[in-house]
Design an enzyme around this catalytic site. Structure first.
Site, PDB file in Angstrom:
ATOM      1  CG  ASP A  83      -1.989   1.032   1.214  1.00 38.24           C
ATOM      2  OD1 ASP A  83      -2.483   1.362   0.125  1.00 38.24           O
ATOM      3  OD2 ASP A  83      -2.349   1.520   2.309  1.00 38.24           O
ATOM      4  CG  HIS A  84      -0.805   4.994   0.708  1.00 41.46           C
ATOM      5  ND1 HIS A  84      -1.058   6.074  -0.091  1.00 41.46           N
ATOM      6  CD2 HIS A  84      -1.954   4.710   1.348  1.00 41.46           C
ATOM      7  CE1 HIS A  84      -2.322   6.448   0.068  1.00 41.46           C
ATOM      8  NE2 HIS A  84      -2.889   5.617   0.925  1.00 41.46           N
TER       9      HIS A  84
END
Length: 280
Positions: A83-84
């Site tokens: 994620d991210h």
């Protein structure tokens, strides 16, 4: 059982009558059994997402091996998602370790650079059947050390979203429509018309970040209105830490550590079961 990429996992979810997939942040390995317990209880496929900080702390390969093993033994279709991440080298590390989905976060860049870097990641990931998420617009709040001040929130426009999807062919797009990272003491206000318009022009799975701070009513509207992936992270962390604080404070130094962690894991499983029910 191999790990699933996002499009394949979404297909399983749709076959099981879910409108969207919950993507749940894992903060430590001790939490992991609770995620599979919740998936089993709800007959849901499972998407586990890892921040770069957590991946570096636990080890990319350890995460892959642990989650793949549980997926096989529990017979639960599972996607492991980074994620991210704004660092392409870290994305390469995750891909090489066996992650089945990654997010390149270029939301802090101008449109041209965000598109160019997202395409670089897609060129690396797609030949290996790994799905790629990108982000357009600025979502407020903080997550894993990254913060966007409320005054710097930039909502995603339909024009930008269409251009971005057309020029990248990204598998899923995180959009800024009113949610806030890390929000668990209040409720976000989703701009449902903006979401519907973006869904209409992109025809691409959309991602809602900051899912902890969304009311049940808004969540149901969002997944009916174009959201295919919902990120939830803060609520599990809050529940786990809160229960651990209580049990550790009451415990004795010669107690088994598992006695301190079981109530926390039960609370995390309850959160997942509650959230998954909203995606039907």
């Amino acid at each position: 059982m191999s790990l699933y990429n996002f499009p394949d996992l979404l297909q399983v979810a749709k076959e099981r009558k879910f409108k969207a997939v919950g993507s749940f942040n894992l903060h430590c390995l001790e939490m992991l059994p609770a995620y599979f317990k919740a998936a089993k209880a709800t007959n849901s496929p499972l998407m586990i997402q890892i921040s770069t900080g957590t991946a570096e702390y636990l080890g990319y390969r350890l995460l892959v091996d642990s989650i793949r093993s549980l997926s096989e033994s529990q017979q639960i279709p599972t996607c492991l998602h980074l994620d991210h991440c704004s660092d392409i080298e870290s994305i390469k590390t995750a891909i090489d370790a066996g992650f089945s989905s990654v997010m390149y976060d270029g939301s802090h860049l101008d449109m041209a650079d965000n598109i160019a870097n997202t395409r670089k990641v897609i060129d690396i990931a797609r030949p290996r059947n790994i799905s790629v998420e990108a982000e357009l617009g600025a979502i407020g709040g903080s997550e894993d050390g990254k913060a966007v001040a409320m005054e710097d929130i930039c909502f995603t426009t339909t024009e930008d979203a269409k251009r971005f999807v057309d020029e990248t062919g990204v598998d899923m797009l995180a959009v800024s429509v009113g949610t806030v990272h890390g929000l668990y003491t209040g409720k976000a206000k989703i701009q449902h018309q903006r979401l519907a318009d973006i869904s209409e022009v992109t025809k691409t799975p959309l991602v809602l970040h900051g899912g902890t701070g969304v009311s049940d009513e808004d969540m149901r509207r969002a997944v009916a209105g174009g959201i295919d992936k919902v990120n939830v992270g803060t609520e599990m962390n809050v529940q786990w830490v809160g229960h651990c604080k209580e049990t550790f404070e009451k415990g004795k130094v010669n107690d088994s550590v598992r006695k301190f962690l079981i109530p926390a894991n039960d609370a995390v499983a309850a959160v997942l079961i509650e959230k998954i029910a909203l995606f039907k």
